[in-house]
Design a protein around this motif. Sequence first.
Motif, mmCIF file in Angstrom:
data_model
loop_
_atom_site.group_PDB
_atom_site.id
_atom_site.type_symbol
_atom_site.label_atom_id
_atom_site.label_comp_id
_atom_site.label_asym_id
_atom_site.label_seq_id
_atom_site.Cartn_x
_atom_site.Cartn_y
_atom_site.Cartn_z
ATOM 1 N N GLU A 47 0.832 -1.197 0.000
ATOM 2 C CA GLU A 47 0.000 0.000 0.000
ATOM 3 C C GLU A 47 0.867 1.247 0.000
ATOM 4 O OE1 GLU A 47 -3.821 1.420 -0.428
ATOM 5 O OE2 GLU A 47 -3.172 -0.673 -0.242
ATOM 6 N N ALA A 48 2.002 1.184 0.693
ATOM 7 C CA ALA A 48 2.909 2.328 0.736
ATOM 8 C C ALA A 48 3.476 2.648 -0.643
ATOM 9 C CB ALA A 48 4.049 2.049 1.722
ATOM 10 N N THR A 49 3.786 1.592 -1.426
ATOM 11 C CA THR A 49 4.307 1.812 -2.779
ATOM 12 C C THR A 49 3.253 2.458 -3.663
ATOM 13 O OG1 THR A 49 5.849 -0.043 -2.633
ATOM 14 C CG2 THR A 49 5.217 0.677 -4.838
ATOM 15 N N LEU A 50 2.025 1.967 -3.582
ATOM 16 C CA LEU A 50 0.955 2.538 -4.405
ATOM 17 C C LEU A 50 0.688 3.987 -4.003
ATOM 18 C CD1 LEU A 50 -1.567 -0.447 -4.608
ATOM 19 C CD2 LEU A 50 0.241 0.186 -6.214
ATOM 20 N N ASP A 51 0.724 4.274 -2.718
ATOM 21 C CA ASP A 51 0.529 5.645 -2.258
ATOM 22 C C ASP A 51 1.637 6.558 -2.778
ATOM 23 O OD1 ASP A 51 -1.756 4.992 -0.873
ATOM 24 O OD2 ASP A 51 -0.749 4.765 1.064
ATOM 25 N N ALA A 52 2.876 6.054 -2.743
ATOM 26 C CA ALA A 52 4.010 6.852 -3.214
ATOM 27 C C ALA A 52 3.910 7.120 -4.717
ATOM 28 C CB ALA A 52 5.317 6.138 -2.891
ATOM 29 N N LEU A 53 3.467 6.122 -5.479
ATOM 30 C CA LEU A 53 3.309 6.306 -6.918
ATOM 31 C C LEU A 53 2.233 7.342 -7.211
ATOM 32 C CD1 LEU A 53 3.626 2.586 -8.081
ATOM 33 C CD2 LEU A 53 5.142 4.466 -8.744
ATOM 34 N N PRO A 80 14.195 7.563 -12.687
ATOM 35 C CA PRO A 80 14.452 6.118 -12.820
ATOM 36 C C PRO A 80 13.877 5.293 -11.673
ATOM 37 C CG PRO A 80 16.454 7.276 -12.155
ATOM 38 C CD PRO A 80 15.445 8.328 -12.514
ATOM 39 N N GLU A 81 13.555 5.942 -10.556
ATOM 40 C CA GLU A 81 12.996 5.215 -9.421
ATOM 41 C C GLU A 81 11.674 4.539 -9.776
ATOM 42 O OE1 GLU A 81 11.749 7.609 -6.095
ATOM 43 O OE2 GLU A 81 12.414 6.089 -4.656
ATOM 44 N N LEU A 82 10.964 5.101 -10.761
ATOM 45 C CA LEU A 82 9.683 4.522 -11.172
ATOM 46 C C LEU A 82 9.847 3.086 -11.656
ATOM 47 C CD1 LEU A 82 7.910 7.427 -13.097
ATOM 48 C CD2 LEU A 82 7.251 6.435 -10.910
ATOM 49 N N LEU A 83 10.954 2.821 -12.343
ATOM 50 C CA LEU A 83 11.174 1.478 -12.866
ATOM 51 C C LEU A 83 11.248 0.465 -11.735
ATOM 52 C CD1 LEU A 83 11.709 -0.347 -15.301
ATOM 53 C CD2 LEU A 83 14.140 0.178 -15.072
ATOM 54 N N GLU A 84 11.919 0.821 -10.658
ATOM 55 C CA GLU A 84 12.030 -0.086 -9.522
ATOM 56 C C GLU A 84 10.693 -0.230 -8.797
ATOM 57 O OE1 GLU A 84 14.624 -0.594 -5.370
ATOM 58 O OE2 GLU A 84 15.089 1.000 -6.806
ATOM 59 N N MET A 85 9.942 0.880 -8.686
ATOM 60 C CA MET A 85 8.680 0.848 -7.947
ATOM 61 C C MET A 85 7.601 0.073 -8.701
ATOM 62 S SD MET A 85 8.611 4.779 -6.536
ATOM 63 C CE MET A 85 7.142 4.547 -5.520
ATOM 64 N N ILE A 86 7.503 0.281 -9.994
ATOM 65 C CA ILE A 86 6.490 -0.416 -10.793
ATOM 66 C C ILE A 86 6.957 -1.812 -11.165
ATOM 67 C CG2 ILE A 86 5.207 -0.363 -12.977
ATOM 68 C CD1 ILE A 86 5.241 2.671 -12.810
#
Length: 407
Positions: A47-53, A80-86
């Motif tokens: 949930e924290a990752t989705l909130d951050a995105l 580039p952090e988006l690649l790691e998060m998604i």
Amino acid sequence: MELSPYEGYDPAVDPSITNEFATVGYRAHSQIHGEFEASGDRVDYTEATLDALEASGVEVTVDGDEVEFAVPLAIAFGNPELLEMIGLDAVASGLASERAYRNDEEIDNQLRSVLFQIPSPDVDDPMSCLDGTALSGCYSVVNDLGALDVVRGYDHGMPSYNDLREAYGLPRVPSFAELTGDPTQAFPTDPQLDAASPGDDPDSLDVVALFDASGRPVELGSDAATTDPIVAVRRTSLAARLSTVFESVDDVDAFTGMVSEPHVSGTEFGELQLAMWTRQFAALRDGDRFFFGNDPVLDELKDRYGLDFRRSLGQVIADNTDVVESSLPASVFVLDPDPGAAAPNGGSAAGSADASPADAGAGAGPGAGADPSRPRPDDRRQQPGEPPRGDRPRPDHRSDRPRHPRP
């Protein structure tokens, strides 16, 4: 693009990138989407990752066991952090499953307004600045990549469109209609247009008809109009609009003329861009003594150890992610067609061109009225049973599919 058979390294060939190619021919910015989409299993994201995105400007949609992401281009740049998060799996498979725009004269608004920018500090809601009608109040500077492409040509001393065609061994084009492949460069008699200055009338850009991949009409303003069309018909032709910007076809700059040409059948290029790419890539191959085709060790590795350097991008994606190769298109550069669907005009799935309403259903190909003695590329010619040529529709990316907001 097809090159002649490889005959080995030629030390007399200069493999350097030419000024003309780097400045004009290399540019195909119209194929870039204003956002890219990805999807993954809901269980893979906290949930924290989705909130951050979501906080960063990514649109997050939960649909049962799946989660979908829509990433505006302005958010993706320099992030580039988006690649790691998604996740690489979701991003790679998403890029391989989305239809690209056609290589033509239309450039997505994300590239023509908010390129490489962040909202002004006094904007109350920065998230409203990612797309839509609020963009004009969000930024102090407009970065228009299409305009930069034109100015770059002047800065580098590029010849005009017709002069560059001549330099590449192509005949000069005598008219705007011949340049674009349209049947006419005249504006239609239309009560919606300002008869005194139709080229300055915003209504000249109106989309008046839409067609899907099978050539079926799509109702304007419908939900399907945001997802299904690949061909749109505008109120006026591209040739007519060019004639209001340039006094003569000889005044057209190299970039504008290049991207306005009809495609050579079976390619994503007009005559000029195809000639430029063919000459440049032949030089890169023939003038490079380290070109892989000139290395006998590669064949020896295959014969002796079974190591084949010939790998498709789909295989590379499958080898480096959890994506199953069979879930990807046969070629990740070409979408598998819908059953029974055929792309209009014999071209790629995302069609583009222009036609006035009078042309719709008229049965005359876009090349009508052109010099019959001069062969023309046929990618934009209307075939029996196909819809008329038209511009690529520009759907609202952020509302082009059903949404299931996160609970």
